[in-house]
Design a protein around this motif. Structure first.
Motif, PDB file in Angstrom:
ATOM      1  N   LEU A   1      38.692  35.959  38.147  1.00 12.13           N
ATOM      2  CA  LEU A   1      38.256  34.502  37.983  1.00 12.13           C
ATOM      3  C   LEU A   1      37.523  33.717  39.554  1.00 12.13           C
ATOM      4  CD1 LEU A   1      40.067  32.118  36.376  1.00 12.13           C
ATOM      5  CD2 LEU A   1      41.656  32.151  38.094  1.00 12.13           C
ATOM      6  N   ARG A   2      36.306  32.857  38.277  1.00 13.94           N
ATOM      7  CA  ARG A   2      36.095  32.148  39.727  1.00 13.94           C
ATOM      8  C   ARG A   2      35.452  31.221  39.468  1.00 13.94           C
ATOM      9  NH1 ARG A   2      30.172  34.057  36.160  1.00 13.94           N
ATOM     10  NH2 ARG A   2      32.334  33.214  34.880  1.00 13.94           N
ATOM     11  N   TRP A   3      35.771  30.384  40.968  1.00  9.09           N
ATOM     12  CA  TRP A   3      36.568  28.609  40.276  1.00  9.09           C
ATOM     13  C   TRP A   3      35.131  27.671  39.534  1.00  9.09           C
ATOM     14  CZ3 TRP A   3      40.216  26.784  42.621  1.00  9.09           C
ATOM     15  CH2 TRP A   3      40.652  27.560  43.870  1.00  9.09           C
ATOM     16  N   GLN A   4      33.961  28.236  39.068  1.00  9.65           N
ATOM     17  CA  GLN A   4      33.551  27.310  38.230  1.00  9.65           C
ATOM     18  C   GLN A   4      34.248  27.836  36.709  1.00  9.65           C
ATOM     19  OE1 GLN A   4      30.165  30.604  38.826  1.00  9.65           O
ATOM     20  NE2 GLN A   4      30.502  30.475  36.226  1.00  9.65           N
ATOM     21  N   ASP A   5      34.868  28.329  37.260  1.00 10.71           N
ATOM     22  CA  ASP A   5      35.734  28.406  35.711  1.00 10.71           C
ATOM     23  C   ASP A   5      37.244  27.842  35.591  1.00 10.71           C
ATOM     24  OD1 ASP A   5      34.213  31.155  34.888  1.00 10.71           O
ATOM     25  OD2 ASP A   5      35.243  32.536  35.856  1.00 10.71           O
ATOM     26  N   VAL A   6      37.302  27.532  36.786  1.00 12.26           N
ATOM     27  CA  VAL A   6      38.928  26.396  36.604  1.00 12.26           C
ATOM     28  C   VAL A   6      37.852  25.124  36.662  1.00 12.26           C
ATOM     29  CG1 VAL A   6      40.563  25.832  38.227  1.00 12.26           C
ATOM     30  CG2 VAL A   6      39.299  28.317  38.520  1.00 12.26           C
ATOM     31  N   ASP A   7      39.221  24.149  36.077  1.00 15.25           N
ATOM     32  CA  ASP A   7      38.134  22.723  35.373  1.00 15.25           C
ATOM     33  C   ASP A   7      39.735  21.810  36.334  1.00 15.25           C
ATOM     34  OD1 ASP A   7      37.270  19.867  34.895  1.00 15.25           O
ATOM     35  OD2 ASP A   7      36.861  21.266  33.237  1.00 15.25           O
ATOM     36  N   VAL A   8      39.380  21.586  37.453  1.00 12.71           N
ATOM     37  CA  VAL A   8      40.746  20.147  38.194  1.00 12.71           C
ATOM     38  C   VAL A   8      40.309  19.106  37.600  1.00 12.71           C
ATOM     39  CG1 VAL A   8      41.297  19.221  40.197  1.00 12.71           C
ATOM     40  CG2 VAL A   8      40.326  21.256  40.184  1.00 12.71           C
ATOM     41  N   LYS A   9      39.132  18.468  36.783  1.00 12.32           N
ATOM     42  CA  LYS A   9      39.518  17.000  36.112  1.00 12.32           C
ATOM     43  C   LYS A   9      40.093  17.278  34.903  1.00 12.32           C
ATOM     44  CE  LYS A   9      35.568  15.101  38.245  1.00 12.32           C
ATOM     45  NZ  LYS A   9      34.250  14.518  38.306  1.00 12.32           N
ATOM     46  N   LYS A  10      40.225  18.179  34.437  1.00 14.27           N
ATOM     47  CA  LYS A  10      41.252  18.345  32.774  1.00 14.27           C
ATOM     48  C   LYS A  10      42.199  19.052  33.370  1.00 14.27           C
ATOM     49  CE  LYS A  10      36.878  18.175  30.062  1.00 14.27           C
ATOM     50  NZ  LYS A  10      36.047  18.822  28.754  1.00 14.27           N
ATOM     51  N   GLY A  11      42.145  20.456  34.093  1.00 11.09           N
ATOM     52  CA  GLY A  11      43.679  21.027  34.763  1.00 11.09           C
ATOM     53  C   GLY A  11      43.629  21.904  33.714  1.00 11.09           C
ATOM     54  N   GLU A  12      42.103  22.769  33.507  1.00 11.56           N
ATOM     55  CA  GLU A  12      42.475  23.780  32.553  1.00 11.56           C
ATOM     56  C   GLU A  12      42.008  24.621  33.301  1.00 11.56           C
ATOM     57  OE1 GLU A  12      40.715  21.986  28.914  1.00 11.56           O
ATOM     58  OE2 GLU A  12      38.657  22.920  29.220  1.00 11.56           O
ATOM     59  N   LEU A  13      41.745  26.099  32.901  1.00 13.12           N
ATOM     60  CA  LEU A  13      40.798  26.926  33.413  1.00 13.12           C
ATOM     61  C   LEU A  13      40.335  28.227  31.970  1.00 13.12           C
ATOM     62  CD1 LEU A  13      42.645  29.970  33.052  1.00 13.12           C
ATOM     63  CD2 LEU A  13      43.782  29.310  35.735  1.00 13.12           C
ATOM     64  N   HIS A  14      39.243  28.482  32.387  1.00 11.88           N
ATOM     65  CA  HIS A  14      38.492  29.570  31.305  1.00 11.88           C
ATOM     66  C   HIS A  14      38.171  30.811  31.473  1.00 11.88           C
ATOM     67  CE1 HIS A  14      37.153  25.246  29.365  1.00 11.88           C
ATOM     68  NE2 HIS A  14      37.176  25.040  30.960  1.00 11.88           N
ATOM     69  N   VAL A  15      39.123  32.123  30.716  1.00 13.33           N
ATOM     70  CA  VAL A  15      38.810  33.110  31.234  1.00 13.33           C
ATOM     71  C   VAL A  15      37.561  34.016  30.539  1.00 13.33           C
ATOM     72  CG1 VAL A  15      39.996  35.212  30.582  1.00 13.33           C
ATOM     73  CG2 VAL A  15      40.852  33.234  31.356  1.00 13.33           C
ATOM     74  N   HIS A  16      36.495  33.922  31.210  1.00 12.42           N
ATOM     75  CA  HIS A  16      35.384  34.354  30.487  1.00 12.42           C
ATOM     76  C   HIS A  16      34.790  35.780  30.760  1.00 12.42           C
ATOM     77  CE1 HIS A  16      34.160  30.711  28.995  1.00 12.42           C
ATOM     78  NE2 HIS A  16      34.316  30.154  30.172  1.00 12.42           N
ATOM     79  N   GLN A  17      35.555  36.717  32.060  1.00 14.67           N
ATOM     80  CA  GLN A  17      35.280  37.476  32.741  1.00 14.67           C
ATOM     81  C   GLN A  17      36.863  38.671  33.475  1.00 14.67           C
ATOM     82  OE1 GLN A  17      32.414  36.997  35.500  1.00 14.67           O
ATOM     83  NE2 GLN A  17      33.546  37.073  37.277  1.00 14.67           N
ATOM     84  N   ARG A  18      36.616  39.522  33.619  1.00 11.22           N
ATOM     85  CA  ARG A  18      37.931  40.277  34.471  1.00 11.22           C
ATOM     86  C   ARG A  18      36.865  41.789  35.484  1.00 11.22           C
ATOM     87  NH1 ARG A  18      38.731  44.729  30.558  1.00 11.22           N
ATOM     88  NH2 ARG A  18      40.702  44.680  31.426  1.00 11.22           N
ATOM     89  N   ALA A  19      38.040  42.007  36.449  1.00 11.59           N
ATOM     90  CA  ALA A  19      37.927  42.912  36.914  1.00 11.59           C
ATOM     91  C   ALA A  19      38.207  44.473  37.115  1.00 11.59           C
ATOM     92  CB  ALA A  19      37.950  42.335  38.380  1.00 11.59           C
ATOM     93  N   ASP A  20      37.827  45.705  36.832  1.00 13.93           N
ATOM     94  CA  ASP A  20      38.472  46.432  36.475  1.00 13.93           C
ATOM     95  C   ASP A  20      39.034  47.584  37.422  1.00 13.93           C
ATOM     96  OD1 ASP A  20      36.462  47.557  37.363  1.00 13.93           O
ATOM     97  OD2 ASP A  20      35.418  48.737  35.427  1.00 13.93           O
ATOM     98  N   ALA A  21      39.766  48.501  37.273  1.00 12.29           N
ATOM     99  CA  ALA A  21      40.275  49.283  38.360  1.00 12.29           C
ATOM    100  C   ALA A  21      38.668  49.889  39.072  1.00 12.29           C
ATOM    101  CB  ALA A  21      40.966  50.187  37.495  1.00 12.29           C
ATOM    102  N   TYR A  22      37.915  49.394  39.361  1.00 12.83           N
ATOM    103  CA  TYR A  22      36.872  49.737  40.081  1.00 12.83           C
ATOM    104  C   TYR A  22      36.513  49.195  40.927  1.00 12.83           C
ATOM    105  CZ  TYR A  22      37.469  54.606  38.144  1.00 12.83           C
ATOM    106  OH  TYR A  22      37.330  55.543  37.241  1.00 12.83           O
TER     107      TYR A  22
END
Length: 414
Positions: A237-258
């Motif tokens: 999760l990145r800070w650019q994916d967190v919308d503080v004004k709308k009170g929501e977060l957007h899932v666009h990516q993930r980090a694997d075991a590596y």
């Protein structure tokens, strides 16, 4: 194509006999040429059975002679090489199946020699922990592990079938793959449903965990509990994916075991999740002290390590989750090497918090839940299919005969 009896006398004067199946096949690399194939059997019954099977396979165009058939180990390598589009952790899992459970037992066999009986015998050896040839000892495999490695073998054979290296996929012929409805239901019953207090933290346990959590683990656990993200999604999760004004977060990516960044687990994994006010305030405060990336000097990941990069999953468990649960008193016990009970965290995986999020979304408002419809719960969780949500959490949805409304409705007809 024919079956004939061959009789001969050995140098010692002993009379021997065998049954020979002879047929011809077209060679793929030479046009208008056919190759003669001869296979010998000790008994006529075996020769007749082989003859009948070859006739059927030749008619379907699926017959592969033994000379053209690779071994299971070679077919496994071919299949792994074709898995280039899969995640690295997934490929590692497949390689482990081949290395530890398939190749030691079946690796030297040619694909054409595989039969349903051989596969069943291999499965039995895995369950009982019978060592493979050349091994001194081996552990018993669980029913789930046997099921998974059998699926891997089936995928290897499917790939080989598409390459023209084997005529049929014997794994598909296994009785276990054709279970009836009653058998599947019995298997699900044996596996058991997710239970509150066992697999899913109870509400009072969640309250205790959040009260005990401090520092950087407070906002992390809040997002995990109140937004239901997978561990890999939290780590990516990145800070650019967190919308503080709308009170929501957007899932666009993930980090694997590596710690490598990639797309979500499925297409449905890319989603928007609302963030409750308390969690949003915790994120605002955390952003002020969140480590920046040393390489850029900017904020990037929401829950990074000390250098602002992707945090390792093991660190989150050992430094964040387990200490927070232990401090909160959400503990259990297990036996150590000397069979003495030792205190340990009751839930040792982040997925238990995702289970709680699902139950919170499902529970009735009078019980402190959100009372969301099944489809909305599935979307919040990022499941690729609503059936996954129903199978995992369907039993948690309120039933009509459990509600006070039913008793009230009954009184209207008194």
């Amino acid at each position: 194509m024919s079956v004939r009896k061959r009789v001969w006398t050995t140098q010692s004067g002993e009379t021997r006999e065998a049954y020979v199946v002879q047929y011809s096949i077209a060679e793929l690399d030479k046009r208008n040429k056919r190759k003669r194939v001869i296979k010998t059997f000790d008994r006529k019954k075996e020769a007749d059975a082989f003859h009948a099977q070859v006739r059927v396979d030749l008619g379907k165009g699926t017959h592969v002679p033994a000379s053209k058939s690779p071994t299971v180990e070679v077919a496994g390598r071919n299949w792994i090489d074709a898995c280039v589009d899969l995640e690295r952790t997934t490929v590692d899992g497949y390689e482990q199946h081949l290395r530890d459970h398939i190749n030691p037992y079946l690796g030297s066999l040619k694909l054409s020699a595989l039969t349903v009986g051989l596969v069943r015998d291999w499965q039995d050896k895995l369950r009982k922990g019978v060592p493979a040839p050349g091994q001194d000892m081996s552990g018993q495999r669980s029913a789930d592990m046997v099921k998974r490695v059998t699926g891997t073998l089936g995928s290897v054979l499917s790939d080989a079938q598409e390459r023209g290296h084997v005529g049929q996929n014997v794994v598909r012929s296994l009785r276990a793959n054709r279970k009836r409805g009653k058998e599947r239901k019995a298997e699900r019953r044996a596996k058991g449903r997710l239970k509150v207090g066992v697999d899913i933290p109870a509400p009072d346990e969640i309250d205790a965990i959040l009260k005990a959590a401090d520092g950087r683990w407070k906002p992390f656990l809040l997002v995990a509990i109140r937004c239901g993200l997978r561990a890999s999604e939290l780590r990516g999760l990145r800070w650019q994916d967190v919308d503080v004004k709308k009170g929501e977060l957007h899932v666009h990516q993930r980090a694997d075991a590596y710690n490598e960044i990639g797309p979500p687990k499925s297409e449905a994994g890319e989603r928007t999740v609302p963030v409750p006010p308390t969690t949003l305030n915790a994120l605002r405060e955390w952003k002020l002290v969140c480590p920046k990336q040393k390489s850029t000097g900017r904020l990037h990941y929401v829950f990074p390590n000390g250098e602002g990069n992707v945090e390792a999953h093991a660190n989150i468990i050992t430094r964040g989750l387990i200490p927070s649960l232990t401090k909160a008193g959400v503990t259990g016990s297990k036996l150590d090497e000397d069979d003495k009970p030792v205190l340990t965290a009751k839930y040792t995986g982040l997925h238990s918090l995702r289970h709680f999020f699902a139950s919170w979304c499902i529970n009735r408002k009078v019980d402190g839940g959100l009372e969301l419809p099944l489809k909305v719960v599935s979307e919040r969780l990022g499941h690729s299919n609503i059936a996954i949500t129903a199978d995992l959490y369907g039993h948690l949805f309120p039933r009509a005969d459990d509600s006070a409304e039913l008793a009230a409705a009954e009184g209207q007809f008194g």
